[in-house]
Design a protein around this motif. Structure first.
Motif, short mmCIF file in Angstrom:
data_model
loop_
_atom_site.label_atom_id
_atom_site.label_comp_id
_atom_site.label_asym_id
_atom_site.label_seq_id
_atom_site.Cartn_x
_atom_site.Cartn_y
_atom_site.Cartn_z
N SER A 17 0.85 -1.19 0.00
CA SER A 17 0.00 0.00 0.00
C SER A 17 0.88 1.24 0.00
N GLY A 18 0.29 2.37 -0.30
CA GLY A 18 1.02 3.62 -0.26
C GLY A 18 1.52 4.08 -1.62
N ARG A 19 1.92 3.14 -2.44
CA ARG A 19 2.30 3.45 -3.82
C ARG A 19 2.25 2.17 -4.61
N THR A 20 2.12 2.32 -5.91
CA THR A 20 2.07 1.13 -6.74
C THR A 20 3.45 0.50 -6.85
N LEU A 21 3.49 -0.79 -6.74
CA LEU A 21 4.73 -1.53 -6.89
C LEU A 21 4.68 -2.45 -8.09
N SER A 22 3.76 -2.14 -9.00
CA SER A 22 3.60 -3.02 -10.16
C SER A 22 4.83 -3.01 -11.06
N ASN A 23 5.65 -1.94 -10.98
CA ASN A 23 6.87 -1.91 -11.79
C ASN A 23 8.11 -2.17 -10.94
N TYR A 24 7.92 -2.83 -9.82
CA TYR A 24 9.01 -3.22 -8.94
C TYR A 24 9.19 -4.73 -8.98
N ALA A 25 10.43 -5.16 -8.88
CA ALA A 25 10.69 -6.57 -8.60
C ALA A 25 10.37 -6.83 -7.14
N MET A 26 9.93 -8.06 -6.84
CA MET A 26 9.59 -8.42 -5.47
C MET A 26 10.37 -9.64 -5.06
N GLY A 27 10.65 -9.72 -3.78
CA GLY A 27 11.39 -10.87 -3.28
C GLY A 27 10.88 -11.31 -1.92
N ALA A 81 11.78 -19.96 10.03
CA ALA A 81 12.43 -18.65 9.96
C ALA A 81 11.36 -17.56 9.99
N VAL A 82 11.82 -16.33 10.13
CA VAL A 82 10.96 -15.18 9.87
C VAL A 82 11.10 -14.86 8.38
N TYR A 83 9.96 -14.76 7.71
CA TYR A 83 9.94 -14.50 6.28
C TYR A 83 9.55 -13.04 6.03
N TYR A 84 10.32 -12.40 5.17
CA TYR A 84 10.12 -10.99 4.84
C TYR A 84 9.88 -10.85 3.33
N CYS A 85 8.96 -9.97 2.97
CA CYS A 85 8.88 -9.60 1.57
C CYS A 85 9.53 -8.23 1.39
N ALA A 86 9.98 -7.99 0.18
CA ALA A 86 10.69 -6.76 -0.12
C ALA A 86 10.48 -6.38 -1.57
N ALA A 87 10.67 -5.09 -1.86
CA ALA A 87 10.48 -4.56 -3.21
C ALA A 87 11.72 -3.82 -3.67
N ALA A 88 12.08 -4.04 -4.93
CA ALA A 88 13.26 -3.40 -5.52
C ALA A 88 12.86 -2.68 -6.80
N PRO A 89 13.41 -1.47 -7.03
CA PRO A 89 13.02 -0.67 -8.20
C PRO A 89 13.70 -1.14 -9.48
N PHE A 90 13.49 -2.38 -9.82
CA PHE A 90 14.05 -2.97 -11.03
C PHE A 90 12.98 -3.83 -11.68
N VAL A 91 13.14 -4.08 -12.96
CA VAL A 91 12.11 -4.86 -13.66
C VAL A 91 12.38 -6.36 -13.58
N GLY A 92 13.63 -6.76 -13.47
CA GLY A 92 13.95 -8.17 -13.45
C GLY A 92 13.84 -8.77 -12.05
N ALA A 93 14.03 -10.08 -11.97
CA ALA A 93 14.04 -10.77 -10.67
C ALA A 93 15.38 -10.49 -10.01
N VAL A 94 15.36 -9.68 -8.96
CA VAL A 94 16.58 -9.18 -8.34
C VAL A 94 17.04 -10.10 -7.23
N VAL A 95 18.33 -10.43 -7.24
CA VAL A 95 18.87 -11.33 -6.23
C VAL A 95 19.74 -10.63 -5.22
N THR A 96 20.05 -9.35 -5.44
CA THR A 96 20.94 -8.60 -4.56
C THR A 96 20.13 -7.91 -3.48
N GLU A 97 20.34 -8.30 -2.24
CA GLU A 97 19.52 -7.81 -1.14
C GLU A 97 19.63 -6.30 -0.97
N ARG A 98 20.79 -5.73 -1.17
CA ARG A 98 20.99 -4.32 -0.84
C ARG A 98 20.21 -3.37 -1.74
N VAL A 99 19.69 -3.85 -2.86
CA VAL A 99 18.94 -2.95 -3.74
C VAL A 99 17.44 -2.96 -3.44
#
Length: 124
Positions: free
Chosen positions: A25-35, A92-110
């Motif tokens: 919520s708060g902004r669209t993440l449709s153009n974000y990669a998710m992990g 484990a504790v499972y977290y979702c995250a969003a990255a401002p890239f179009v591909g499937a991002v594997v680098t956590e820091r982005v």
């Protein structure tokens, strides 16, 4: 700013299934990669699965390949993690995250946006 909220965690026996959801919520993440990431007690957080903005590409950690499936519904601003054949080591504790890239991002820091996490416990 975007807010991510995970749900669907819980206690399950080994061999069971859970489906995690992450609502944005708060902004669209449709153009974000998710992990989806996870962190077990005493271990570093690591990537479990990632998906591109269009769902055209996905990535899975070797430990979950063939058991977990990541998917997304951009119309609902929601990402899912279907977890089957769960093992105690998936606890484990499972977290979702969003990255401002179009591909499937594997680098956590982005990854820019993070949820608060949801606990998954698999009993043997």
């Amino acid at each position: 700013q975007a807010q991510l909220v995970e749900s669907g965690g819980g206690l399950v026996q080994a061999g069971g299934s859970l489906r995690l959801s992450c609502s944005a919520s708060g902004r669209t993440l449709s153009n974000y990669a998710m992990g989806w990431f996870r962190q077990a007690p005493g271990k570093e957080r690591g990537l479990v699965a990632a998906i591109s903005w269009s769902s055209g590409s996905t990535y899975y950690a070797d430990s979950v390949k063939g058991r977990f499936t990541i998917s997304r519904d951009n119309a609902k601003s929601t990402v899912y993690l279907q977890m089957n054949s769960l093992k105690p080591e998936d606890t484990a504790v499972y977290y979702c995250a969003a990255a401002p890239f179009v591909g499937a991002v594997v680098t956590e820091r982005v990854y820019d946006y993070w949820g608060q996490g949801t606990q998954v416990t698999v009993s043997s």
